[in-house]
Write a protein that holds these residues in place. Structure first.
Motif, mmCIF file in Angstrom:
data_model
loop_
_atom_site.group_PDB
_atom_site.id
_atom_site.type_symbol
_atom_site.label_atom_id
_atom_site.label_comp_id
_atom_site.label_asym_id
_atom_site.label_seq_id
_atom_site.Cartn_x
_atom_site.Cartn_y
_atom_site.Cartn_z
ATOM 1 N N GLU A 360 15.866 22.155 -5.477
ATOM 2 C CA GLU A 360 15.849 23.576 -5.379
ATOM 3 C C GLU A 360 17.074 23.512 -4.053
ATOM 4 O O GLU A 360 18.286 23.978 -3.457
ATOM 5 N N LEU A 361 16.590 22.706 -3.063
ATOM 6 C CA LEU A 361 16.855 22.217 -1.609
ATOM 7 C C LEU A 361 18.580 22.081 -1.808
ATOM 8 O O LEU A 361 19.690 22.111 -1.421
ATOM 9 N N VAL A 362 19.101 20.485 -2.912
ATOM 10 C CA VAL A 362 20.218 20.414 -2.703
ATOM 11 C C VAL A 362 21.527 20.968 -2.916
ATOM 12 O O VAL A 362 22.384 21.548 -2.712
ATOM 13 N N GLY A 363 20.453 22.250 -3.846
ATOM 14 C CA GLY A 363 20.992 23.431 -4.276
ATOM 15 C C GLY A 363 21.307 24.504 -3.538
ATOM 16 O O GLY A 363 22.464 25.165 -3.278
ATOM 17 N N GLN A 364 20.297 25.230 -2.254
ATOM 18 C CA GLN A 364 19.975 25.645 -1.506
ATOM 19 C C GLN A 364 21.075 24.864 -0.164
ATOM 20 O O GLN A 364 22.053 25.311 0.293
ATOM 21 N N TRP A 365 21.195 23.919 -0.376
ATOM 22 C CA TRP A 365 22.463 23.270 0.569
ATOM 23 C C TRP A 365 23.663 23.737 0.350
ATOM 24 O O TRP A 365 24.577 23.997 0.908
ATOM 25 N N LEU A 366 24.426 22.608 -0.586
ATOM 26 C CA LEU A 366 25.319 23.247 -1.095
ATOM 27 C C LEU A 366 26.174 24.656 -0.884
ATOM 28 O O LEU A 366 27.064 24.849 -0.805
ATOM 29 N N ARG A 367 25.120 25.652 -1.790
ATOM 30 C CA ARG A 367 25.256 27.177 -1.250
ATOM 31 C C ARG A 367 25.288 27.328 0.136
ATOM 32 O O ARG A 367 26.472 27.983 0.529
ATOM 33 N N ASN A 368 24.966 27.361 0.997
ATOM 34 C CA ASN A 368 24.418 28.223 2.253
ATOM 35 C C ASN A 368 24.987 27.212 3.289
ATOM 36 O O ASN A 368 25.647 27.424 4.637
ATOM 37 N N ARG A 369 25.677 25.485 2.928
ATOM 38 C CA ARG A 369 25.877 24.879 4.018
ATOM 39 C C ARG A 369 27.128 24.268 3.734
ATOM 40 O O ARG A 369 27.921 25.080 4.358
ATOM 41 N N ALA A 370 27.664 23.539 2.708
ATOM 42 C CA ALA A 370 29.076 23.098 2.042
ATOM 43 C C ALA A 370 30.052 23.549 1.490
ATOM 44 O O ALA A 370 31.147 23.752 1.868
ATOM 45 N N TRP A 371 29.152 24.580 0.525
ATOM 46 C CA TRP A 371 30.198 26.111 0.228
ATOM 47 C C TRP A 371 30.506 27.235 0.599
ATOM 48 O O TRP A 371 31.573 28.263 0.559
ATOM 49 N N ILE A 372 29.770 27.527 1.562
ATOM 50 C CA ILE A 372 29.911 28.489 2.413
ATOM 51 C C ILE A 372 31.616 29.080 3.334
ATOM 52 O O ILE A 372 32.032 30.118 3.132
ATOM 53 N N PRO A 373 31.844 27.807 3.883
ATOM 54 C CA PRO A 373 33.650 28.392 3.821
ATOM 55 C C PRO A 373 34.375 28.725 2.393
ATOM 56 O O PRO A 373 35.722 29.476 2.920
ATOM 57 N N ALA A 374 34.523 28.059 1.800
ATOM 58 C CA ALA A 374 34.725 27.921 0.784
ATOM 59 C C ALA A 374 34.596 30.105 0.093
ATOM 60 O O ALA A 374 35.411 30.601 0.032
ATOM 61 N N LEU A 375 33.411 29.859 0.098
ATOM 62 C CA LEU A 375 33.575 31.475 -0.514
ATOM 63 C C LEU A 375 33.559 32.539 1.108
ATOM 64 O O LEU A 375 33.499 33.107 0.240
ATOM 65 N N GLY A 376 33.090 32.302 1.675
ATOM 66 C CA GLY A 376 33.761 33.404 2.874
ATOM 67 C C GLY A 376 36.071 33.456 2.147
ATOM 68 O O GLY A 376 36.506 34.767 2.629
ATOM 69 N N ARG A 377 36.037 32.228 2.101
ATOM 70 C CA ARG A 377 38.038 32.996 2.213
ATOM 71 C C ARG A 377 38.253 33.090 0.565
ATOM 72 O O ARG A 377 39.102 34.275 0.635
ATOM 73 N N ALA A 378 37.670 32.384 -0.754
ATOM 74 C CA ALA A 378 37.631 33.601 -1.854
ATOM 75 C C ALA A 378 37.227 34.633 -1.560
ATOM 76 O O ALA A 378 37.712 35.444 -2.876
ATOM 77 N N GLY A 379 36.127 35.147 -0.861
ATOM 78 C CA GLY A 379 35.486 36.290 -1.257
ATOM 79 C C GLY A 379 35.237 36.394 -2.334
ATOM 80 O O GLY A 379 35.135 37.640 -2.902
ATOM 81 N N LYS A 380 33.887 35.775 -2.928
ATOM 82 C CA LYS A 380 33.320 35.731 -3.854
ATOM 83 C C LYS A 380 32.059 35.907 -3.564
ATOM 84 O O LYS A 380 31.598 36.149 -2.649
#
Length: 391
Positions: A360-380
């Protein structure tokens, strides 16, 4: 134990009888594992398992190395929705193991975090020593990236692994082709080997022993040197960052790094040292122990209020981060053993709950830390909408 443990700069040549002994040990172990796998395959022919990957694929550049692919349970494969993707690398001391060892972990993670999980494969030592496995993984990751049949969100990629697989995850991410073409935002490693310069018998002194815990016996493995002898060519520099990622430059690794140690594992200390080094914190002395001397008060939970067990360093306005987690009172393999391995239901339940908690922590970290810039750029979809509850 002295402040500086016995260390080696290059892989030494063993005496003849030692070579014969190590070779006999590893070949016998591989043959036994092959026999058990053969028997399991015959059993599954008559009694197919309920848990199977959605796909098993082979690619032309490595046709002998099938990979296994897991979608979230309720994912509609006719949907145009692209999924964040996690590559997983199995453990086994570079000599043993196979992708299906991680099936339960991968299926749970895929469903829990609405992600595509791809179990990679590689050829094993001693027949295929360093750096064969790293370049096998490189070839497969690039082949998957070019596979248009898979619904990959190529802006949200992570690479992870267990034990030797954690070492390989940290190593393959250093290759220019992976850094420049695949560009994984994150790498995470569990129970990982990162420093080959220190002898296993020295590493065994760098962890707490908790004899009251029945599972402590699993931390007393003496196979580390056999695996190293099988994997590392004689005379090779043990500080090579592809072999010992502890010595890698920070800029050669993905921007976001999550290192997970296991308290009773003899590899926990080097993982702890690497996490502190990457985070720019004081590197613990070899005489310090990772964790705490006594068992945790709550045997079923992670410890999230003590910097010995968890910390995160965020730099460059969130563009880079290092996260450390130490799982208390468990030993290597706790997240893969079946319940029948444990002598009590309480120990099996504690291992399972802590496995689910760190996933759960690894997934939260991926979503809320590592993948945040990608989400923002792609508008996903927003990060919170990508998570699925898992029970």
């Amino acid at each position: 134990m002295t402040d500086t443990p016995l260390a080696q700069d290059t892989q030494p040549q063993l005496h003849l009888f030692s070579r014969l002994y190590e070779g006999t040990c590893i070949i016998t172990a591989q043959n036994l594992a092959m026999g058990m796998k053969w028997a399991q395959q015959w059993y599954q022919w008559f009694y197919p398992p309920s848990l199977k990957p959605n796909y098993i694929k082979m690619y032309e550049n490595r046709p002998q190395l099938p990979i296994r692919i897991f979608f979230p349970r309720d994912y509609d494969q006719t949907s145009p929705q692209a999924l964040p993707t996690v590559f997983i690398i199995h453990g086994g001391g570079f000599c043993m193991g196979s992708p299906e060892d991680d099936d339960i972990w991968s299926e749970r993670f895929a469903t829990m975090h609405n992600a595509l999980v791809i179990e990679l494969n590689y050829r094993k030592a001693p027949a295929h020593p360093f750096p064969t496995a790293i370049y096998d993984l490189e070839a497969l990751i690039i082949a998957v990236l070019n596979d248009e049949s898979l619904p990959m969100d190529k802006s949200r990629i992570g690479v992870g692994g267990f034990c030797a697989g954690g070492n390989l995850a940290l190593s393959v991410c250093q290759l220019p082709s992976i850094r420049d073409k695949v560009r994984p935002a994150a790498v995470f490693a569990i129970c990982h080997l990162v420093d080959q310069t220190i002898h296993t018998r020295e590493k065994l002194k760098m962890r707490y022993r908790k004899p009251d815990l029945e599972r402590d016996i699993r931390g007393k493995s003496s196979w580390g040197q056999t695996f190293r002898w099988s994997y590392v060519p004689i005379g090779h520099d043990l500080r090579d960052p592809l072999l010992s990622p502890y010595f890698a430059l920070r800029d050669d690794l993905p921007p976001h790094i999550f290192l997970i140690g296991v308290e009773l594992d003899h590899l926990s200390h080097e993982a702890w040292r690497m996490a502190n080094k990457l985070a720019g914190r004081a590197v613990p002395a070899f005489t310090e122990m990772a964790g705490q001397e006594k068992p945790a008060r709550d045997s079923e939970s992670l410890i999230l209020d003590d910097e010995r067990f968890v910390f995160e360093q965020v730099d460059l306005g969130g563009k880079r981060s290092v996260h450390w987690l130490l799982v208390p009172d468990e030993a290597q393999g706790f997240d893969h053993f079946s319940t029948s391995f444990y002598s009590s239901e309480e120990a099996a339940r504690a291992a399972h709950l802590k496995t689910v908690a760190y996933q759960e922590l690894v997934g939260q970290w991926l979503r809320n830390r590592a993948w945040i810039p990608a989400l923002g750029r792609a508008g996903k979809t927003s990060p919170t909408q990508t998570h699925r509850e898992y029970t």
